[in-house]
Design a protein around this motif. Structure first.
Motif, PDB file in Angstrom:
ATOM      1  N   ARG A 149       0.225  -2.033  14.453  1.00 28.50           N
ATOM      2  CA  ARG A 149      -1.066  -2.520  13.966  1.00 28.50           C
ATOM      3  C   ARG A 149      -0.978  -4.036  13.847  1.00 28.50           C
ATOM      4  O   ARG A 149       0.074  -4.583  13.562  1.00 28.50           O
ATOM      5  CB  ARG A 149      -1.389  -1.897  12.609  1.00 28.50           C
ATOM      6  CG  ARG A 149      -1.654  -0.401  12.704  1.00 28.50           C
ATOM      7  CD  ARG A 149      -1.418   0.248  11.348  1.00 28.50           C
ATOM      8  NE  ARG A 149      -1.885   1.602  11.261  1.00 28.50           N
ATOM      9  CZ  ARG A 149      -1.179   2.665  11.615  1.00 28.50           C
ATOM     10  NH1 ARG A 149       0.019   2.516  12.135  1.00 28.50           N
ATOM     11  NH2 ARG A 149      -1.662   3.865  11.468  1.00 28.50           N
TER      12      ARG A 149
ATOM     13  N   GLN B  64      -5.009  -1.458   1.211  1.00 25.29           N
ATOM     14  CA  GLN B  64      -4.911  -1.244   2.650  1.00 25.29           C
ATOM     15  C   GLN B  64      -3.454  -1.093   3.065  1.00 25.29           C
ATOM     16  O   GLN B  64      -2.550  -1.504   2.348  1.00 25.29           O
ATOM     17  CB  GLN B  64      -5.556  -2.421   3.391  1.00 25.29           C
ATOM     18  CG  GLN B  64      -7.040  -2.578   3.031  1.00 25.29           C
ATOM     19  CD  GLN B  64      -7.665  -3.747   3.736  1.00 25.29           C
ATOM     20  OE1 GLN B  64      -7.678  -3.805   4.958  1.00 25.29           O
ATOM     21  NE2 GLN B  64      -8.184  -4.698   2.956  1.00 25.29           N
ATOM     22  N   GLU B  65      -3.227  -0.532   4.238  1.00 27.01           N
ATOM     23  CA  GLU B  65      -1.867  -0.312   4.738  1.00 27.01           C
ATOM     24  C   GLU B  65      -1.023  -1.583   4.764  1.00 27.01           C
ATOM     25  O   GLU B  65       0.169  -1.533   4.513  1.00 27.01           O
ATOM     26  CB  GLU B  65      -1.907   0.260   6.157  1.00 27.01           C
ATOM     27  CG  GLU B  65      -2.128   1.728   6.238  1.00 27.01           C
ATOM     28  CD  GLU B  65      -2.016   2.220   7.670  1.00 27.01           C
ATOM     29  OE1 GLU B  65      -1.988   1.404   8.621  1.00 27.01           O
ATOM     30  OE2 GLU B  65      -1.955   3.445   7.830  1.00 27.01           O
TER      31      GLU B  65
ATOM     32  N   TYR C 217       1.355  -2.316   1.940  1.00 21.41           N
ATOM     33  CA  TYR C 217       2.379  -1.320   1.605  1.00 21.41           C
ATOM     34  C   TYR C 217       3.799  -1.867   1.638  1.00 21.41           C
ATOM     35  O   TYR C 217       4.140  -2.746   2.424  1.00 21.41           O
ATOM     36  CB  TYR C 217       2.314  -0.144   2.582  1.00 21.41           C
ATOM     37  CG  TYR C 217       1.203   0.850   2.311  1.00 21.41           C
ATOM     38  CD1 TYR C 217       0.125   0.556   1.477  1.00 21.41           C
ATOM     39  CD2 TYR C 217       1.226   2.085   2.914  1.00 21.41           C
ATOM     40  CE1 TYR C 217      -0.884   1.474   1.255  1.00 21.41           C
ATOM     41  CE2 TYR C 217       0.223   3.017   2.697  1.00 21.41           C
ATOM     42  CZ  TYR C 217      -0.829   2.705   1.867  1.00 21.41           C
ATOM     43  OH  TYR C 217      -1.823   3.618   1.645  1.00 21.41           O
TER      44      TYR C 217
ATOM     45  N   GLY D  47       5.550   3.406   1.209  1.00 19.74           N
ATOM     46  CA  GLY D  47       4.205   3.863   1.540  1.00 19.74           C
ATOM     47  C   GLY D  47       3.202   3.683   0.418  1.00 19.74           C
ATOM     48  O   GLY D  47       2.182   4.378   0.371  1.00 19.74           O
ATOM     49  N   THR D  48       3.482   2.747  -0.486  1.00 21.80           N
ATOM     50  CA  THR D  48       2.554   2.403  -1.557  1.00 21.80           C
ATOM     51  C   THR D  48       2.395   0.884  -1.596  1.00 21.80           C
ATOM     52  O   THR D  48       3.179   0.147  -0.985  1.00 21.80           O
ATOM     53  CB  THR D  48       3.058   2.897  -2.931  1.00 21.80           C
ATOM     54  OG1 THR D  48       4.318   2.286  -3.215  1.00 21.80           O
ATOM     55  CG2 THR D  48       3.205   4.416  -2.943  1.00 21.80           C
TER      56      THR D  48
ATOM     57  N   THR E 156      -2.289   3.511  -3.236  1.00 23.89           N
ATOM     58  CA  THR E 156      -2.367   3.710  -1.790  1.00 23.89           C
ATOM     59  C   THR E 156      -3.801   3.418  -1.355  1.00 23.89           C
ATOM     60  O   THR E 156      -4.671   3.159  -2.194  1.00 23.89           O
ATOM     61  CB  THR E 156      -2.007   5.159  -1.390  1.00 23.89           C
ATOM     62  OG1 THR E 156      -3.008   6.034  -1.905  1.00 23.89           O
ATOM     63  CG2 THR E 156      -0.620   5.561  -1.904  1.00 23.89           C
ATOM     64  N   ALA E 157      -4.053   3.511  -0.077  1.00 23.19           N
ATOM     65  CA  ALA E 157      -5.408   3.294   0.424  1.00 23.19           C
ATOM     66  C   ALA E 157      -6.383   4.309  -0.180  1.00 23.19           C
ATOM     67  O   ALA E 157      -7.575   4.027  -0.306  1.00 23.19           O
ATOM     68  CB  ALA E 157      -5.428   3.371   1.954  1.00 23.19           C
TER      69      ALA E 157
END
Length: 170
Positions: free
Chosen positions: A9, A70-71, A74, A78-79, A121-122
């Motif tokens: 991404r 948003q990712e 992170y 994964g947070t 998270t998202a």
């Protein structure tokens, strides 16, 4: 690339010269400066573009920031990274003090004490980070900030000691 790797991404952003913000300290009171940023009349400082701030509200003695988790915020777990959370808390707490300072007066955070209570998270939705002044003297102030998720749950809390000083002249 192996079959187990996801497509990379990317993200692109820009910012204005931070010296422009610093120069305004000598001629613009904190409340006016922050309200100008909230209204889009003045550009935000570079850090706000970096984290992709979704908006802000300003009143004398309190500043609120909004951020969509948003990712790209992170950590490896994964947070949302604690540094992003701390950036929001520090900014809301210190800018709340800034909103009370006249032109020619600056401030800086001396410390930041953060308590992380929930992961983000998202799926947490839009975060709200509201700062306030607990005590203000001539040279120091004690401020706080509370970060909540879209459901209103407390995510993190911080207190900060700030030093107040005459702003350097350019």
């Amino acid at each position: 690339m192996s079959q187990t790797q996801d497509v990379t991404r990317t993200r692109t952003y820009s910012w204005t010269n931070p010296a422009e913000h610093a120069a305004l300290l000598a001629t613009t009171g904190g409340l006016e400066l922050l309200r100008g940023m909230a209204a889009g009349e003045l550009p935000p400082p570079p850090i706000m573009n970096l984290i992709d701030l979704a908006g802000m509200e300003v009143e004398e003695g309190s500043v609120t920031f909004y951020l969509d988790a948003q990712e790209f915020h992170y950590n490896p777990l994964g947070t949302m990274h604690g540094g992003v959370i701390s950036t929001l808390l520090d900014s809301a707490a210190a800018c709340s003090l800034h909103s009370t300072l006249p032109a020619g007066v600056g401030y800086t955070s001396l410390d930041l004490n953060v308590k992380f209570l929930r992961s983000v998270t998202a799926d947490s939705g839009q975060l709200t980070c509201k700062g306030a002044i607990l005590q203000k003297g001539r040279r120091t102030a004690l401020t706080e900030a509370r970060l909540t998720d879209a459901a209103g749950r407390l995510i993190a809390h911080a207190t900060s000691s700030c030093m107040i000083f005459e702003a350097p002249r350019g």
